[in-house]
Design a protein around this motif. Structure first.
Motif, PDB file in Angstrom:
ATOM      1  N   ILE A 288      41.281  34.583  36.848  1.00 37.55           N
ATOM      2  CA  ILE A 288      42.108  35.087  37.945  1.00 37.55           C
ATOM      3  C   ILE A 288      42.252  34.087  39.084  1.00 37.55           C
ATOM      4  O   ILE A 288      43.372  33.816  39.531  1.00 37.55           O
ATOM      5  CB  ILE A 288      41.583  36.454  38.443  1.00 37.55           C
ATOM      6  CG1 ILE A 288      41.840  37.513  37.371  1.00 37.55           C
ATOM      7  CG2 ILE A 288      42.265  36.860  39.757  1.00 37.55           C
ATOM      8  CD1 ILE A 288      41.383  38.899  37.731  1.00 37.55           C
ATOM      9  N   PRO A 289      41.157  33.478  39.581  1.00 33.88           N
ATOM     10  CA  PRO A 289      41.356  32.469  40.637  1.00 33.88           C
ATOM     11  C   PRO A 289      42.193  31.287  40.170  1.00 33.88           C
ATOM     12  O   PRO A 289      42.909  30.682  40.967  1.00 33.88           O
ATOM     13  CB  PRO A 289      39.919  32.027  40.954  1.00 33.88           C
ATOM     14  CG  PRO A 289      39.065  33.171  40.554  1.00 33.88           C
ATOM     15  CD  PRO A 289      39.729  33.730  39.327  1.00 33.88           C
ATOM     16  N   ALA A 290      42.116  30.959  38.865  1.00 42.71           N
ATOM     17  CA  ALA A 290      42.875  29.817  38.352  1.00 42.71           C
ATOM     18  C   ALA A 290      44.355  30.134  38.179  1.00 42.71           C
ATOM     19  O   ALA A 290      45.215  29.292  38.431  1.00 42.71           O
ATOM     20  CB  ALA A 290      42.280  29.365  37.020  1.00 42.71           C
ATOM     21  N   LEU A 291      44.673  31.360  37.749  1.00 43.23           N
ATOM     22  CA  LEU A 291      46.049  31.700  37.389  1.00 43.23           C
ATOM     23  C   LEU A 291      46.812  32.466  38.465  1.00 43.23           C
ATOM     24  O   LEU A 291      48.043  32.416  38.502  1.00 43.23           O
ATOM     25  CB  LEU A 291      46.065  32.518  36.093  1.00 43.23           C
ATOM     26  CG  LEU A 291      45.676  31.771  34.821  1.00 43.23           C
ATOM     27  CD1 LEU A 291      45.517  32.738  33.652  1.00 43.23           C
ATOM     28  CD2 LEU A 291      46.705  30.705  34.489  1.00 43.23           C
ATOM     29  N   LEU A 292      46.111  33.195  39.328  1.00 37.36           N
ATOM     30  CA  LEU A 292      46.798  34.029  40.312  1.00 37.36           C
ATOM     31  C   LEU A 292      47.726  33.228  41.230  1.00 37.36           C
ATOM     32  O   LEU A 292      48.854  33.668  41.505  1.00 37.36           O
ATOM     33  CB  LEU A 292      45.778  34.819  41.138  1.00 37.36           C
ATOM     34  CG  LEU A 292      46.368  35.858  42.103  1.00 37.36           C
ATOM     35  CD1 LEU A 292      47.192  36.901  41.351  1.00 37.36           C
ATOM     36  CD2 LEU A 292      45.249  36.541  42.901  1.00 37.36           C
ATOM     37  N   PRO A 293      47.303  32.039  41.728  1.00 36.18           N
ATOM     38  CA  PRO A 293      48.241  31.253  42.557  1.00 36.18           C
ATOM     39  C   PRO A 293      49.521  30.893  41.820  1.00 36.18           C
ATOM     40  O   PRO A 293      50.608  30.887  42.407  1.00 36.18           O
ATOM     41  CB  PRO A 293      47.430  29.997  42.903  1.00 36.18           C
ATOM     42  CG  PRO A 293      46.009  30.430  42.800  1.00 36.18           C
ATOM     43  CD  PRO A 293      45.973  31.408  41.663  1.00 36.18           C
TER      44      PRO A 293
ATOM     45  N   ALA B 293      42.101  40.058  42.450  1.00 35.64           N
ATOM     46  CA  ALA B 293      43.568  39.975  42.466  1.00 35.64           C
ATOM     47  C   ALA B 293      44.194  40.820  43.571  1.00 35.64           C
ATOM     48  O   ALA B 293      45.405  40.752  43.784  1.00 35.64           O
ATOM     49  CB  ALA B 293      44.125  40.403  41.109  1.00 35.64           C
ATOM     50  N   GLY B 294      43.382  41.641  44.259  1.00 35.79           N
ATOM     51  CA  GLY B 294      43.922  42.503  45.312  1.00 35.79           C
ATOM     52  C   GLY B 294      44.824  43.595  44.772  1.00 35.79           C
ATOM     53  O   GLY B 294      45.839  43.926  45.391  1.00 35.79           O
ATOM     54  N   LEU B 295      44.459  44.189  43.632  1.00 34.38           N
ATOM     55  CA  LEU B 295      45.297  45.191  42.980  1.00 34.38           C
ATOM     56  C   LEU B 295      44.634  46.567  43.025  1.00 34.38           C
ATOM     57  O   LEU B 295      43.469  46.696  43.388  1.00 34.38           O
ATOM     58  CB  LEU B 295      45.555  44.789  41.526  1.00 34.38           C
ATOM     59  CG  LEU B 295      46.162  43.399  41.310  1.00 34.38           C
ATOM     60  CD1 LEU B 295      46.335  43.116  39.825  1.00 34.38           C
ATOM     61  CD2 LEU B 295      47.484  43.257  42.049  1.00 34.38           C
ATOM     62  N   GLU B 296      45.409  47.591  42.625  1.00 36.77           N
ATOM     63  CA  GLU B 296      44.925  48.968  42.642  1.00 36.77           C
ATOM     64  C   GLU B 296      44.686  49.463  41.225  1.00 36.77           C
ATOM     65  O   GLU B 296      45.473  49.184  40.318  1.00 36.77           O
ATOM     66  CB  GLU B 296      45.943  49.880  43.334  1.00 36.77           C
ATOM     67  CG  GLU B 296      46.222  49.519  44.783  1.00 36.77           C
ATOM     68  CD  GLU B 296      47.302  50.391  45.387  1.00 36.77           C
ATOM     69  OE1 GLU B 296      47.639  51.435  44.773  1.00 36.77           O
ATOM     70  OE2 GLU B 296      47.825  50.040  46.453  1.00 36.77           O
ATOM     71  N   MET B 297      43.599  50.242  41.052  1.00 35.06           N
ATOM     72  CA  MET B 297      43.243  50.757  39.731  1.00 35.06           C
ATOM     73  C   MET B 297      44.354  51.640  39.163  1.00 35.06           C
ATOM     74  O   MET B 297      44.726  51.499  37.987  1.00 35.06           O
ATOM     75  CB  MET B 297      41.932  51.540  39.808  1.00 35.06           C
ATOM     76  CG  MET B 297      41.527  52.220  38.504  1.00 35.06           C
ATOM     77  SD  MET B 297      41.137  51.071  37.159  1.00 35.06           S
ATOM     78  CE  MET B 297      39.466  50.581  37.649  1.00 35.06           C
ATOM     79  N   GLY B 298      44.873  52.568  39.967  1.00 28.11           N
ATOM     80  CA  GLY B 298      45.896  53.490  39.472  1.00 28.11           C
ATOM     81  C   GLY B 298      47.125  52.764  38.962  1.00 28.11           C
ATOM     82  O   GLY B 298      47.655  53.080  37.890  1.00 28.11           O
ATOM     83  N   LYS B 299      47.614  51.784  39.716  1.00 31.22           N
ATOM     84  CA  LYS B 299      48.792  51.030  39.292  1.00 31.22           C
ATOM     85  C   LYS B 299      48.505  50.226  38.031  1.00 31.22           C
ATOM     86  O   LYS B 299      49.365  50.089  37.150  1.00 31.22           O
ATOM     87  CB  LYS B 299      49.257  50.118  40.426  1.00 31.22           C
ATOM     88  CG  LYS B 299      49.871  50.851  41.610  1.00 31.22           C
ATOM     89  CD  LYS B 299      50.368  49.864  42.653  1.00 31.22           C
ATOM     90  CE  LYS B 299      51.015  50.602  43.832  1.00 31.22           C
ATOM     91  NZ  LYS B 299      51.495  49.662  44.883  1.00 31.22           N
ATOM     92  N   HIS B 300      47.301  49.679  37.958  1.00 38.01           N
ATOM     93  CA  HIS B 300      46.940  48.903  36.760  1.00 38.01           C
ATOM     94  C   HIS B 300      46.939  49.793  35.524  1.00 38.01           C
ATOM     95  O   HIS B 300      47.462  49.412  34.468  1.00 38.01           O
ATOM     96  CB  HIS B 300      45.564  48.258  36.949  1.00 38.01           C
ATOM     97  CG  HIS B 300      44.999  47.697  35.679  1.00 38.01           C
ATOM     98  ND1 HIS B 300      45.612  46.681  34.970  1.00 38.01           N
ATOM     99  CD2 HIS B 300      43.880  48.027  34.965  1.00 38.01           C
ATOM    100  CE1 HIS B 300      44.904  46.396  33.885  1.00 38.01           C
ATOM    101  NE2 HIS B 300      43.851  47.198  33.857  1.00 38.01           N
ATOM    102  N   ILE B 301      46.362  50.989  35.631  1.00 35.50           N
ATOM    103  CA  ILE B 301      46.328  51.911  34.490  1.00 35.50           C
ATOM    104  C   ILE B 301      47.743  52.292  34.073  1.00 35.50           C
ATOM    105  O   ILE B 301      48.070  52.295  32.879  1.00 35.50           O
ATOM    106  CB  ILE B 301      45.495  53.160  34.831  1.00 35.50           C
ATOM    107  CG1 ILE B 301      44.013  52.785  34.980  1.00 35.50           C
ATOM    108  CG2 ILE B 301      45.662  54.236  33.758  1.00 35.50           C
ATOM    109  CD1 ILE B 301      43.136  53.919  35.441  1.00 35.50           C
TER     110      ILE B 301
END
Length: 441
Positions: free
Chosen positions: A123-128, A407-415
Motif C-alpha cells: 500500500i505505501p508503495a502503490l497508493l501514491p 489507505a485511509g478507506l472505510e470498511m463498509g465501502k470496501h465490502i
C-alpha cells in the motif's frame, strides 16, 4: 446430551470470537474444558485429551514458527524489493498495467504468509501511484486482498495450518493439490484486474477527459515520482542478495518436494539465513526478536486449537454432533454439506472469524461429510477454497483494518466494492476444483 454440550461449547466459542472481546486462545482453551467437565469427564481424562490434541499439531506449530522467522529475515534482507520496485517502474502511466502489476506485487509480498506485512509493503508503495493516476484506492485494496488471499493457500499461511490441525495431517500434503487452484486463481485475478482496470480507465476518462488530464490535475495528492512515499530499501550487497535468492528457492523447492518435513526445511533455512545476513550475535538475536511476536501468536493459536480439538474429539462431542445432525438433515442436502458451506464461504467471512470457521465449523462439517462417505480432505478443500478468497473482505481480519488505515478507506465501502467480486471468484474456483477432482461430490 453430549451433542447439546458440544453444540453449546462450539456456539459459545463462535460467539466469543465474533464479539472479539477476548483472544482466540482463551476461548479455544477454556470453553472445551468447561464443556468436558459439564459432560462428566475428570480433570485427568481432560489432560489426556489435551496431550493427544497437542501431539497432533506440534509439527504444524514448528513449521509456522520457523516459516515466519525465515520469510521475515528474507524481507528484512530486501529479497523482494528489486522485484517490487521494477514492477512499479514498468506500470507507470497505464491503468490496466498498474492493475495487473498490483496483483503480481501482492502475490510476491504474500510469500511470507502474513497479510499485515503484505499490506505494509504494497500500500505505501502503490497508493501514491493510484492517487496520481486518479485510480480508486478501493480497487487497489481489492486487487491486493484478492491476490494475497489466493497466495495464502501456502502451507505457512494461517488457513491451511488451521485446517491441517483439524484433519491431523501434514500441512504440506494438504497444500500440494491446491497448487493448480492457486495458479488458476491467479490467472483469474489477472483477468479480473484487466476487466476492472478497463472499467476504471473509462471512469477516469469520463471524469477528466483523458488519462493525461487526470495525471496533470492537481488534487493535492502525492506526485507520481515523489520518492518520499516509496516503501523502498536499497540492496547494497548484491552478493548477499543473490545468496538469499538461492536460499529461498532451495527452501521452497525442498518444501514442494517433501523430502524432509516442512518444519525442518524452514528450521535449516533460518539457521542459514541468520549468519548470512547478520554477522554478529546481537543482530541475529534482534532479527529473531523482531519477528518472534508474529511467530508466537500463530503458534499459540495452533496449540490452543490442538487443545480444543483434542478435548472435543476425546470426549466424543464431535462424533455425537455429527451423528445427531445427520438425523435431522434432509437426506438430499447432507451429502452436499461440504459444497454448501464452501459456496457460502465468503459470506461466512462476514459472520465468522478465521478461527471460528476452521476450528468450529470445519470439524462438524467434516464429521457429517464422513458419515455420508465424503472424504475429509474433500470437505477441507471445499471450505478452504470457498472461504480463503474472502479473507481480506472480512471485518474479522486484523490485517484488513491495518490496510484500511494505511489507505485511509472505510470498511463498509470496501465490502460493497469487493464482496461480490471475491464471492464470485470463490464459486468459480470451487467449480474448477470439482472438475479437477480436488473436491469430490
Amino acid at each position: 446430551m453430549l451433542s447439546l454440550i458440544g453444540f453449546a461449547t462450539i456456539l459459545t466459542i463462535v460467539f466469543l470470537l465474533i464479539r472479539g472481546k477476548i483472544t482466540p486462545i482463551i476461548a479455544l482453551v477454556i470453553m472445551p474444558i468447561i464443556g468436558a467437565i459439564v459432560a462428566g469427564f475428570t480433570i485427568g481424562e481432560i489432560g489426556e485429551f489435551f496431550s493427544d490434541g497437542i501431539i497432533s499439531v506440534i509439527n504444524v506449530v514448528i513449521m509456522f514458527i520457523f516459516a515466519i522467522l525465515f520469510f521475515g529475515i528474507m524481507q528484512d534482507a530486501g529479497l523482494f524489493d528489486p522485484i517490487i520496485d521494477k514492477m512499479i517502474s514498468i506500470t507507470h502511466g497505464n491503468v490496466i498495467t498498474i492493475s495487473i502489476g498490483s496483483v503480481f506485487i501482492a502475490a510476491i509480498a504474500q510469500l511470507d504468509g502474513s497479510g499485515a506485512s503484505t499490506f505494509l509493503i504494497t500500500i505505501p508503495a502503490l497508493l501514491p501511484l493510484y492517487r496520481q493516476m486518479k485510480m480508486s484506492p478501493y480497487l487497489l485494496l481489492l486487487l491486493i486482498g484478492g491476490s494475497a488471499s489466493i497466495m495464502n493457500m501456502i502451507p505457512w499461511g494461517g488457513p491451511l495450518g488451521r485446517a491441517a490441525s483439524v484433519l491431523n495431517m501434514d500441512v504440506t500434503e494438504l497444500w500440494r493439490p491446491l497448487i493448480p487452484i492457486q495458479i488458476i486463481g491467479m490467472v483469474f485475478m489477472i483477468i479480473l484486474a484487466i476487466f476492472l482496470g478497463m472499467r476504471e480507465k473509462r471512469r477516469i476518462n469520463q471524469r477528466y477527459g483523458s488519462i493525461e488530464n487526470a495525471i496533470a490535475t492537481d488534487d493535492g495528492e502525492v506526485g507520481l515520482f515523489d520518492k518520499k512515499n516509496k516503501a523502498k530499501r536499497a540492496v547494497t550487497k548484491s552478493g548477499i542478495y543473490w545468496a538469499n535468492v538461492v536460499l529461498a528457492l532451495v527452501v521452497i523447492g525442498v518444501l514442494v518436494s517433501g523430502i524432509i518435513p516442512a518444519g525442518l526445511a524452514f528450521m535449516i533455512g533460518v539457521c542459514l539465513a541468520l549468519p548470512l545476513n547478520f554477522r554478529n550475535v546481537d543482530d541475529q538475536n534482534k532479527s529473531i526478536r523482531k519477528h518472534a511476536p508474529n511467530a508466537l501468536t500463530m503458534a499459540t493459536i495452533i496449540l490452543a486449537a490442538g487443545s480444543f480439538l483434542g478435548i472435543l474429539n476425546g470426549t466424543g462431542m464431535l462424533d455425537s454432533i455429527a451423528e445427531d445432525t445427520v438425523k435431522i438433515l434432509p437426506l438430499f442436502i447432507a451429502p452436499y454439506v461440504h459444497l454448501i458451506i464452501g459456496v457460502l464461504g465468503v459470506p461466512f467471512d462476514l459472520l465468522l472469524s478465521t478461527d471460528a470457521y476452521y476450528f468450529a465449523l470445519l470439524p462438524v462439517a467434516e464429521q457429517i461429510g464422513t458419515t455420508f462417505g465424503i472424504p475429509s480432505i474433500s470437505t477441507a478443500y471445499a471450505m478452504i477454497i470457498g472461504n480463503i478468497v474472502g479473507t481480506f473482505v472480512s471485518p474479522f481480519s486484523p490485517a484488513l483494518w491495518l490496510a484500511l488505515g494505511l489507505a485511509g478507506l472505510e470498511m463498509g465501502k470496501h465490502i460493497r466494492y469487493a464482496f461480490f467480486w471475491m464471492w464470485g471468484l470463490s464459486i468459480v474456483l470451487i467449480i474448477i476444483a470439482i472438475l479437477l477432482g480436488t473436491i469430490s461430490i
